[in-house]
Write a protein that holds these residues in place. Structure first.
Motif: not given
Length: 94
Positions: A56-79
């Motif tokens: 859930k946390y990794t999904t939210e990080v990707m969604e938040q980055a997609d919403t608030y940072e349009d200069r880059a794309e988060v391609v992977q989040v790993s714990v």
């Protein structure tokens, strides 16, 4: 929680890269709803180290980055462990 954000430098300056990394790192470390005037930013911090909470946390990080940072794309989040998160970023998104 320590967040390690990195990625490949594309057609951007080092200053812009640092700004992007700072923004995504801030989103990944900020509890949801705690930023004044921007209550939809941040993530729900995992309460335990269960797979479901971390997914859930990794999904939210990707969604938040997609919403608030349009200069880059988060391609992977790993714990990596309960205290370390690795975020991989792709720059130069149009």
């Amino acid at each position: 929680m320590e967040v390690d954000v990195n990625g490949e430098l594309g057609e951007i300056t080092n200053t812009e890269k640092e700004s992007i990394l700072n923004n995504i790192g801030t989103l990944a470390e900020t509890p949801y709803g705690t930023i004044p005037l921007l209550r939809d930013a941040g993530v729900h911090m995992p309460q335990n180290a269960s797979s479901a909470e971390m997914n859930k946390y990794t999904t939210e990080v990707m969604e938040q980055a997609d919403t608030y940072e349009d200069r880059a794309e988060v391609v992977q989040v790993s714990v990596e462990d309960q205290e370390t998160v690795k975020v991989v970023v792709k720059y130069g998104i149009e």
